[in-house]
Write an enzyme that holds these catalytic residues in place. Structure first.
Site, PDB file in Angstrom:
ATOM      1  NE  ARG A   1       0.064  10.441  10.093  1.00 56.56           N
ATOM      2  CZ  ARG A   1      -0.394   9.465   9.321  1.00 56.56           C
ATOM      3  NH1 ARG A   1      -1.586   8.973   9.531  1.00 56.56           N
ATOM      4  NH2 ARG A   1       0.336   9.001   8.338  1.00 56.56           N
ATOM      5  N   PRO A   2       1.527  16.814  11.298  1.00 53.68           N
ATOM      6  CG  PRO A   2       3.159  18.158  12.310  1.00 53.68           C
ATOM      7  CD  PRO A   2       2.377  16.887  12.484  1.00 53.68           C
TER       8      PRO A   2
ATOM      9  CG  ASP B   1       2.864   1.494   9.586  1.00 53.87           C
ATOM     10  OD1 ASP B   1       2.395   2.346  10.359  1.00 53.87           O
ATOM     11  OD2 ASP B   1       3.181   1.747   8.406  1.00 53.87           O
TER      12      ASP B   1
ATOM     13  CB  CYS C   1      -5.387  11.314  11.575  1.00 61.43           C
ATOM     14  SG  CYS C   1      -3.827  10.519  11.896  1.00 61.43           S
TER      15      CYS C   1
ATOM     16  CE  LYS D   1      -1.779   1.550   4.054  1.00 64.33           C
ATOM     17  NZ  LYS D   1      -1.495   2.952   4.391  1.00 64.33           N
ATOM     18  CG  ASN D   2       2.117   2.852   3.529  1.00 63.90           C
ATOM     19  OD1 ASN D   2       0.970   3.168   3.194  1.00 63.90           O
ATOM     20  ND2 ASN D   2       2.470   2.672   4.788  1.00 63.90           N
TER      21      ASN D   2
ATOM     22  NE  ARG E   1      -7.390   4.343   5.510  1.00 60.32           N
ATOM     23  CZ  ARG E   1      -6.956   5.474   6.016  1.00 60.32           C
ATOM     24  NH1 ARG E   1      -7.373   5.870   7.196  1.00 60.32           N
ATOM     25  NH2 ARG E   1      -6.088   6.214   5.367  1.00 60.32           N
TER      26      ARG E   1
ATOM     27  NE  ARG F   1      -2.154  12.553   8.352  1.00 58.42           N
ATOM     28  CZ  ARG F   1      -2.246  13.781   8.785  1.00 58.42           C
ATOM     29  NH1 ARG F   1      -3.380  14.239   9.249  1.00 58.42           N
ATOM     30  NH2 ARG F   1      -1.196  14.571   8.772  1.00 58.42           N
TER      31      ARG F   1
ATOM     32  CD  GLN G   1      10.399  19.250   8.740  1.00 59.69           C
ATOM     33  OE1 GLN G   1      11.463  19.335   8.130  1.00 59.69           O
ATOM     34  NE2 GLN G   1      10.089  20.061   9.725  1.00 59.69           N
TER      35      GLN G   1
ATOM     36  CB  ILE H   1       6.746   7.041  14.694  1.00 56.96           C
ATOM     37  CG1 ILE H   1       7.966   6.132  14.537  1.00 56.96           C
ATOM     38  CG2 ILE H   1       6.458   7.811  13.392  1.00 56.96           C
ATOM     39  CD1 ILE H   1       9.221   6.799  14.038  1.00 56.96           C
TER      40      ILE H   1
HETATM   41  N1  EPU Z   1       5.967  14.891  10.844  1.00 58.48           N
HETATM   42  C1  EPU Z   1       6.064  16.230  11.115  1.00 58.48           C
HETATM   43  N2  EPU Z   1       6.088  17.121  10.070  1.00 58.48           N
HETATM   44  C2  EPU Z   1       6.013  16.719   8.772  1.00 58.48           C
HETATM   45  C3  EPU Z   1       5.913  15.341   8.491  1.00 58.48           C
HETATM   46  C4  EPU Z   1       5.899  14.443   9.553  1.00 58.48           C
HETATM   47  O1  EPU Z   1       6.131  16.642  12.286  1.00 58.48           O
HETATM   48  O2  EPU Z   1       6.035  17.580   7.876  1.00 58.48           O
HETATM   49  C5  EPU Z   1       5.971  13.907  11.958  1.00 58.48           C
HETATM   50  C6  EPU Z   1       4.684  13.093  12.030  1.00 58.48           C
HETATM   51  O3  EPU Z   1       3.670  13.781  12.719  1.00 58.48           O
HETATM   52  C7  EPU Z   1       5.149  11.840  12.731  1.00 58.48           C
HETATM   53  C8  EPU Z   1       6.583  11.661  12.204  1.00 58.48           C
HETATM   54  O4  EPU Z   1       6.956  12.935  11.691  1.00 58.48           O
HETATM   55  O5  EPU Z   1       5.177  12.047  14.110  1.00 58.48           O
HETATM   56  C9  EPU Z   1       6.757  10.641  11.091  1.00 58.48           C
HETATM   57  O6  EPU Z   1       5.750  10.804  10.123  1.00 58.48           O
HETATM   58  P1  EPU Z   1       5.924  10.458   8.583  1.00 58.48           P
HETATM   59  O7  EPU Z   1       5.796  11.729   7.823  1.00 58.48           O
HETATM   60  O8  EPU Z   1       7.109   9.619   8.361  1.00 58.48           O
HETATM   61  O9  EPU Z   1       4.605   9.597   8.338  1.00 58.48           O
HETATM   62  P2  EPU Z   1       3.777   9.592   6.997  1.00 58.48           P
HETATM   63  O10 EPU Z   1       4.687   9.802   5.874  1.00 58.48           O
HETATM   64  O11 EPU Z   1       2.595  10.492   7.162  1.00 58.48           O
HETATM   65  C10 EPU Z   1       4.033   7.052   6.470  1.00 58.48           C
HETATM   66  C11 EPU Z   1       3.100   5.882   6.271  1.00 58.48           C
HETATM   67  C12 EPU Z   1       2.478   5.508   7.608  1.00 58.48           C
HETATM   68  C13 EPU Z   1       3.618   5.127   8.565  1.00 58.48           C
HETATM   69  C14 EPU Z   1       4.604   6.297   8.691  1.00 58.48           C
HETATM   70  C15 EPU Z   1       5.807   5.993   9.549  1.00 58.48           C
HETATM   71  C16 EPU Z   1       2.378   6.210   3.993  1.00 58.48           C
HETATM   72  C17 EPU Z   1       1.298   6.536   3.040  1.00 58.48           C
HETATM   73  N3  EPU Z   1       2.094   6.268   5.299  1.00 58.48           N
HETATM   74  O12 EPU Z   1       3.229   8.103   6.985  1.00 58.48           O
HETATM   75  O13 EPU Z   1       1.653   4.385   7.379  1.00 58.48           O
HETATM   76  O14 EPU Z   1       3.085   4.831   9.839  1.00 58.48           O
HETATM   77  O15 EPU Z   1       5.064   6.684   7.384  1.00 58.48           O
HETATM   78  O16 EPU Z   1       6.490   4.902   9.073  1.00 58.48           O
HETATM   79  O17 EPU Z   1       3.476   5.861   3.585  1.00 58.48           O
HETATM   80  C18 EPU Z   1      -0.103   2.880   7.833  1.00 58.48           C
HETATM   81  O18 EPU Z   1       0.157   2.294   6.764  1.00 58.48           O
HETATM   82  O19 EPU Z   1      -0.889   2.393   8.695  1.00 58.48           O
HETATM   83  C19 EPU Z   1       0.512   4.180   8.126  1.00 58.48           C
HETATM   84  C20 EPU Z   1       0.021   5.025   9.033  1.00 58.48           C
END
Ligand code: EPU
Length: 417
Positions: free
Chosen positions: A122-123, A305, A117, A22-23, A397, A93, A126, A327
């Site tokens: 999850r801002p 995850d 969420c 999925k990811n 999902r 998201r 970045q 995380i």
């Molecule tokens: N974060 C920030 N600012 C940003 C981006 C992230 O503060 O601009 C923080 C987040 O709030 C979090 C941490 O950084 O605390 C890591 O978040 P990341 O951005 O890596 O998560 P993501 O990219 O939104 C992806 C996966 C998630 C998985 C995470 C961590 C996808 C589509 N989603 O999310 O998958 O948990 O990486 O490995 O790739 C799932 O499949 O159930 C799922 C939630």
């Protein structure tokens, strides 16, 4: 609303095929925005998040066709609506992944701010900071991020924290930027590597994916390509954990152990015997299930995850395990539900202390997010009697045909409407 009913107590046994990730699929579908020529993607899992992403891309004006063999063809020859509306972003998201490609190819994007969420704030600061460093103007208006740029410029970007979709968004944007971009403190997840491989198949020049520094040299345009999505490592690990927790013996096909080392090591510590070949993994459990502590962190460490599923596994293991989540700030929603089945879990800050009990007892529980619902399925497979999991749409999902796959492994599981 659909419910899953599980009659627990059957050790999983047999063989199943693992679906595409999925990811990795979600960013790869967004990569189609970068090119005017077709992108054909194979091994696409049939999941609710994938359908949502295809809907989002289609309503932007991208040509989408889906065949009956897990293949999708996308052509972004023209685009009339570079918008990701609130109604779609709030359900998924990962919609934010259209932002970078839209600005890079069409010079503008309007994407709803995601908001909080179930698992944390999850801002996306970045993602925005990096696009601004590449010359984009970004305004927040009426709950939407509006981004503009004539042509993005290569830049040196240092991420303040490791973000998976942040790294992917900027990597995609940089493929069409003027000059070289480096992303430092980049996420090293295998899905980032899969996206980079797809972009390179489209003619991009991306190197270093899988390390903490990704380099992208911008090119004027990308071309047609065919790409096969990698296996889903979290689906793989969830099935392995379920087999270990039920004392079973399974073989998973079309997957790879190389993307799962941290999880495999923990399963071995728990007492599982694991073997693997180039495209299969087998697990058998004979002795006692031992408690294993885990601490989540970016790849290659233990994945967030899989945290909830290991909570379920530890709830019936011998000994006490500490589960630390680093995380996301609110990813313990499954604790209350597991307790309803008889698990003994105390939460102290970002650590859950799980003391193994002799058995769980079936009850009605509620799924709160995707991986929490997977942990409830595991708990249901272990528990004595019947477990009913409410709000099972969360599971759809991210787990393709989960009840068919588990039934094939002998589980007594059915869906009721
Ligand atoms: N974060 C920030 N600012 C940003 C981006 C992230 O503060 O601009 C923080 C987040 O709030 C979090 C941490 O950084 O605390 C890591 O978040 P990341 O951005 O890596 O998560 P993501 O990219 O939104 C992806 C996966 C998630 C998985 C995470 C961590 C996808 C589509 N989603 O999310 O998958 O948990 O990486 O490995 O790739 C799932 O499949 O159930 C799922 C939630």
């Amino acid at each position: 609303m659909d419910k899953l009913i599980i009659e627990g107590g059957v050790p999983l046994a047999g063989e199943v095929r693992i679906s595409g990730a999925k990811n990795a699929t979600l960013p790869i579908l967004c990569a189609a925005i970068l090119s005017g020529e077709p992108l054909r993607v194979a091994n696409v899992p049939h999941l609710r998040d994938v359908t949502t992403m295809l809907e989002l891309l289609a309503q932007m004006g991208i040509g989408v066709s889906v065949d009956d063999k897990l293949g999708v063809e996308l052509t972004a020859a023209a685009l009339n609506n570079p918008v990701a509306p609130y109604d779609l972003v709030k359900t998924m998201r990962a919609s934010v992944l259209v932002l970078g490609p839209l600005v890079a190819r069409f010079g503008e994007a309007r994407v709803s701010l995601p908001g909080g969420c179930a698992i944390g704030l999850r801002p996306v600061d970045q993602h925005l900071k990096a696009l601004q460093a590449m010359g984009a103007t970004i305004d927040i208006e009426h709950g939407y991020m509006r981004a503009h740029a004539k042509r993005l410029k290569g830049a040196r970007i240092i991420m303040d924290l490791v973000t998976v979709t942040g790294t992917e968004n900027i990597m995609m944007a940089a493929t069409l930027a003027d000059g070289e971009t480096t992303i430092e403190n980049a996420a090293r997840e295998p899905e980032v590597v899969d996206l980079a491989n797809c972009l390179n198949a489209m003619g991009a020049q991306v190197s270093g994916a899988g390390t903490d520094t990704v380099r992208v040299i911008g090119v004027p345009r990308l071309k047609a390509a065919n790409y096969r999505v990698m296996p889903d490592r979290i689906e793989t690990a969830t099935f392995l954990a379920a087999a270990a927790a039920t004392g079973g013996e399974i073989r998973l096909l079309d997957t790879s152990a190389g993307i799962l080392e941290a999880v495999i090591e923990k399963l071995r510590d728990a007492g599982a015997r694991i073997e693997s070949g180039t495209d299969w993994i087998s697990l058998s459990m004979s002795g006692v299930l031992r408690a294993v502590s885990v601490r989540t962190a970016p790849y290659p460490a233990f994945p967030t995850d899989m945290q909830a599923q290991f909570m379920a596994l530890n709830s019936v293991a011998r000994g006490t395990a500490l589960i630390t989540e680093t995380i996301f700030e609110n990813r313990f929603m499954h604790v209350q539900e597991l307790r309803r089945l008889g698990a003994q879990i105390e939460v102290e800050g970002n650590t859950a202390v799980v003391t193994g009990v002799d058995h769980l007892d079936g009850a009605t529980v509620m799924a709160t997010d995707l991986r929490a619902s997977a942990s409830l399925v595991l708990a249901g497979l272990i528990a004595r009697g019947e477990t009913a999991i409410d709000r099972v749409y969360h599971l759809d999902r991210g787990y393709e045909a989960i009840e068919e796959k588990l039934s094939k492994l002998g589980a007594r599981i059915r869906r009721v409407h």
